[in-house]
Design a protein around this motif. Sequence first.
Motif, PDB file in Angstrom:
ATOM      1  N   LYS A  73      -4.764 -12.806  -1.723  1.00 18.93           N
ATOM      2  CA  LYS A  73      -4.146 -11.567  -1.238  1.00 18.93           C
ATOM      3  C   LYS A  73      -2.623 -11.701  -1.153  1.00 18.93           C
ATOM      4  N   ASP A  74      -2.119 -12.937  -1.048  1.00 17.17           N
ATOM      5  CA  ASP A  74      -0.669 -13.141  -1.011  1.00 17.17           C
ATOM      6  C   ASP A  74       0.007 -12.633  -2.282  1.00 17.17           C
ATOM      7  N   MET A  75      -0.706 -12.672  -3.402  1.00 11.45           N
ATOM      8  CA  MET A  75      -0.097 -12.279  -4.666  1.00 11.45           C
ATOM      9  C   MET A  75       0.379 -10.826  -4.624  1.00 11.45           C
ATOM     10  N   ALA A  76      -0.385  -9.963  -3.986  1.00 10.92           N
ATOM     11  CA  ALA A  76       0.006  -8.554  -3.882  1.00 10.92           C
ATOM     12  C   ALA A  76       0.718  -8.246  -2.575  1.00 10.92           C
ATOM     13  N   LEU A  77       0.286  -8.881  -1.489  1.00 12.07           N
ATOM     14  CA  LEU A  77       0.841  -8.526  -0.191  1.00 12.07           C
ATOM     15  C   LEU A  77       2.184  -9.189   0.083  1.00 12.07           C
ATOM     16  N   SER A  78       2.625 -10.073  -0.775  1.00 11.13           N
ATOM     17  CA  SER A  78       3.995 -10.573  -0.679  1.00 11.13           C
ATOM     18  C   SER A  78       4.986  -9.560  -1.239  1.00 11.13           C
TER      19      SER A  78
ATOM     20  N   ASP B 114      11.904   9.495   6.642  1.00 10.35           N
ATOM     21  CA  ASP B 114      12.468   9.240   7.968  1.00 10.35           C
ATOM     22  C   ASP B 114      11.413   8.889   9.014  1.00 10.35           C
ATOM     23  N   HIS B 115      10.147   8.834   8.614  1.00 10.61           N
ATOM     24  CA  HIS B 115       9.089   8.426   9.535  1.00 10.61           C
ATOM     25  C   HIS B 115       8.962   6.897   9.541  1.00 10.61           C
ATOM     26  N   LYS B 116       8.565   6.360  10.676  1.00 10.72           N
ATOM     27  CA  LYS B 116       8.132   4.961  10.697  1.00 10.72           C
ATOM     28  C   LYS B 116       6.793   4.891   9.978  1.00 10.72           C
ATOM     29  N   ILE B 117       6.595   3.865   9.157  1.00 16.20           N
ATOM     30  CA  ILE B 117       5.336   3.709   8.425  1.00 16.20           C
ATOM     31  C   ILE B 117       4.455   2.712   9.171  1.00 16.20           C
ATOM     32  N   CYS B 118       3.251   3.165   9.512  1.00 15.19           N
ATOM     33  CA  CYS B 118       2.279   2.277  10.151  1.00 15.19           C
ATOM     34  C   CYS B 118       1.241   1.839   9.123  1.00 15.19           C
ATOM     35  N   ILE B 119       1.215   0.553   8.853  1.00 12.38           N
ATOM     36  CA  ILE B 119       0.226  -0.009   7.935  1.00 12.38           C
ATOM     37  C   ILE B 119      -1.061  -0.231   8.720  1.00 12.38           C
ATOM     38  N   LEU B 120      -2.112   0.440   8.287  1.00 13.12           N
ATOM     39  CA  LEU B 120      -3.409   0.369   8.971  1.00 13.12           C
ATOM     40  C   LEU B 120      -4.413  -0.255   8.005  1.00 13.12           C
ATOM     41  N   THR B 121      -5.014  -1.368   8.404  1.00 15.73           N
ATOM     42  CA  THR B 121      -5.812  -2.153   7.450  1.00 15.73           C
ATOM     43  C   THR B 121      -7.064  -2.735   8.095  1.00 15.73           C
ATOM     44  N   ALA B 122      -8.177  -2.651   7.367  1.00 15.86           N
ATOM     45  CA  ALA B 122      -9.390  -3.392   7.715  1.00 15.86           C
ATOM     46  C   ALA B 122      -9.442  -4.619   6.820  1.00 15.86           C
ATOM     47  N   THR B 123      -9.935  -5.717   7.357  1.00 15.36           N
ATOM     48  CA  THR B 123      -9.958  -6.945   6.570  1.00 15.36           C
ATOM     49  C   THR B 123     -11.288  -7.670   6.709  1.00 15.36           C
TER      50      THR B 123
ATOM     51  N   VAL C 200       5.703   9.050  13.100  1.00 12.87           N
ATOM     52  CA  VAL C 200       4.950   7.962  12.470  1.00 12.87           C
ATOM     53  C   VAL C 200       4.052   8.517  11.365  1.00 12.87           C
ATOM     54  N   LYS C 201       3.979   7.791  10.250  1.00 11.27           N
ATOM     55  CA  LYS C 201       3.081   8.150   9.145  1.00 11.27           C
ATOM     56  C   LYS C 201       2.232   6.933   8.804  1.00 11.27           C
ATOM     57  N   LEU C 202       0.932   7.160   8.566  1.00 10.39           N
ATOM     58  CA  LEU C 202       0.023   6.064   8.231  1.00 10.39           C
ATOM     59  C   LEU C 202       0.078   5.724   6.746  1.00 10.39           C
ATOM     60  N   SER C 203      -0.027   4.438   6.440  1.00 13.33           N
ATOM     61  CA  SER C 203      -0.220   3.982   5.070  1.00 13.33           C
ATOM     62  C   SER C 203      -1.131   2.763   5.123  1.00 13.33           C
ATOM     63  N   SER C 204      -1.446   2.212   3.963  1.00 11.66           N
ATOM     64  CA  SER C 204      -2.439   1.132   3.913  1.00 11.66           C
ATOM     65  C   SER C 204      -1.942  -0.064   3.122  1.00 11.66           C
ATOM     66  N   ALA C 205      -2.406  -1.250   3.535  1.00 13.63           N
ATOM     67  CA  ALA C 205      -2.167  -2.462   2.758  1.00 13.63           C
ATOM     68  C   ALA C 205      -3.442  -2.924   2.066  1.00 13.63           C
ATOM     69  N   ASN C 206      -4.550  -2.229   2.296  1.00 18.57           N
ATOM     70  CA  ASN C 206      -5.763  -2.526   1.546  1.00 18.57           C
ATOM     71  C   ASN C 206      -5.549  -2.169   0.081  1.00 18.57           C
TER      72      ASN C 206
ATOM     73  N   GLY D  83     -11.246  -4.635  -5.950  1.00 18.91           N
ATOM     74  CA  GLY D  83      -9.863  -4.490  -6.381  1.00 18.91           C
ATOM     75  C   GLY D  83      -9.424  -5.542  -7.372  1.00 18.91           C
ATOM     76  N   ASN D  84      -9.808  -6.798  -7.127  1.00 21.47           N
ATOM     77  CA  ASN D  84      -9.341  -7.898  -7.981  1.00 21.47           C
ATOM     78  C   ASN D  84      -9.887  -7.781  -9.401  1.00 21.47           C
ATOM     79  N   ILE D  85     -11.143  -7.429  -9.525  1.00 21.25           N
ATOM     80  CA  ILE D  85     -11.720  -7.285 -10.868  1.00 21.25           C
ATOM     81  C   ILE D  85     -11.232  -5.998 -11.525  1.00 21.25           C
ATOM     82  N   LEU D  86     -10.949  -4.976 -10.717  1.00 24.16           N
ATOM     83  CA  LEU D  86     -10.381  -3.751 -11.282  1.00 24.16           C
ATOM     84  C   LEU D  86      -8.999  -4.018 -11.869  1.00 24.16           C
ATOM     85  N   ALA D  87      -8.226  -4.895 -11.220  1.00 25.85           N
ATOM     86  CA  ALA D  87      -6.913  -5.253 -11.761  1.00 25.85           C
ATOM     87  C   ALA D  87      -7.053  -5.893 -13.139  1.00 25.85           C
ATOM     88  N   ALA D  88      -8.090  -6.702 -13.322  1.00 26.32           N
ATOM     89  CA  ALA D  88      -8.350  -7.287 -14.642  1.00 26.32           C
ATOM     90  C   ALA D  88      -8.669  -6.188 -15.654  1.00 26.32           C
TER      91      ALA D  88
END
Length: 490
Positions: free
Chosen positions: A110-115, A131-140, A219-225, A268-273
């Motif tokens: 996950k470091d490959m993308a999340l870096s 101009d909104h703060k971005i809140c990263i909301l993630t399930a892991t 605040v606006k929600l976004s995702s790191a998934n 996600g990983n196989i979809l990237a392939a």
Amino acid sequence: MKYKSTRGSIYTKTAPEAIIAGLAEDKGLYVPDSFPQLPFKIEDMQGKTYKEIAFRVMKAFFPDYTDTEMKHCVDGAYDGKFEAEDVVPLVDAADTHFLELYHGRTAAFKDMALSILPYLLTTAIKKEKEDHKICILTATSGDTGKAALEGFADVEGTEIIVFYPNEGVSEVQERQMVSQEGANTHVFAINGNFDNAQSGVKAIFNDDKIAEELAAKGVKLSSANSINIGRLVPQVAYYVYAYIKLVERGAIKNGEPMNVVVPTGNFGNILAAYYAYKMGIPVNRFICASNENKVLTDFINTGVYDIRREFHLTNSPSMDILISSNLERLLYHLSGDDGEQIKALMEDLDGKKVYEVSDKIKEGLKVFYGGFATVEETNETIGKVYKEAGYLMDTHTAVAYKVYEDYKNATGDKIPAVIASTASPYKFADSVAKAIGLAECKDGFEYVREVNEATGVPVPSGLKDLDKKPVLHTGVLDIDQMAQAVKDCL
């Protein structure tokens, strides 16, 4: 290039807009309106560094970023925080090629993308004058959480909230998350499995009332998934890189196909392939490896996606998933970009917990092979490969290797394969130790020390003395408390 929703919305977004949004307004996932072709000839990229290749691949998908902006993102992401000399070693062992994706700060792929996602996102915020703060909301399911926390810790203009399944991750994974520093980081265990956590996060994203409340607070929600296209595209680069390296070392000739083997949970990983393939990288088969939660294996073999089944807790917890979110993107592409059809399938999944795809999609799935490995087979594979080849792998990579062996036995296919090696063996040191015949230890951290002593394989710096790091996050929630926890954090 524009990005559009998998569920048929008429609205499109630029890459920066899609990265900020995370999820489309009709709850679909963003996909490119067309696939860019490789922006170079394979022969011209031999000898190039990972950063040089990644820059060209990502720029092709994200043309709205200037060369200067993309270079800033790539250079910031793939620097000294990766312990491997050129970020991603391609290691020849046990008659195949392991693409070691785990040499980043958290010792997982996950470091490959999340870096790079924080750089892509903060650049997008500036470009769009957000101009909104971005809140990263993630399930892991174990690894995304720590990698996202590491990437976004103390990044200006962001908050990050991570939910993980209580008792559903390894001891090492949990300590990595709950010891995370950073004034903007928030971590909660939830009473349930990963699917519960992911469903809870999606429900928050889909709640217009919550969005209005947060917007009123700036605040606006976004995702790191990997539902975020800014998380998916960076993963495409390492499959392009792997193909170039195979050609460079003479394992295949330029233009010949490779096989790709990926231990798969959220798809996600196989979809990237698959995206690399759509760009022009020659791939023969995508070998999708599952553990005992083999919903993807059954789907690839039948065209029926059915989550009405027992959920298994295994020693490859990042694949303990029944609802593979990124599969939606593949279905959209295979359907001929039929958003209405995909919307209906996802509604069936929500309501009936099962769907069957069209004959057209089933035909497209033939480039995939699905297989699975049990916990016992996983452990046997770790022990066998270490004994016979001296190569130490984690539980997820072992699942992939076992399924690849099954694939070769079933098909006789001798085309060279790249196996995505997704985590350091030390992230699951207890299982690895037992698999190679070491004695029982008192906890996961002692297993790390014992495996190191027995094998001499270096411990990633991010995992050294992990048990000595103080626990900073102690919250445990029920599913119905997740939304309130988000509001409280913000």
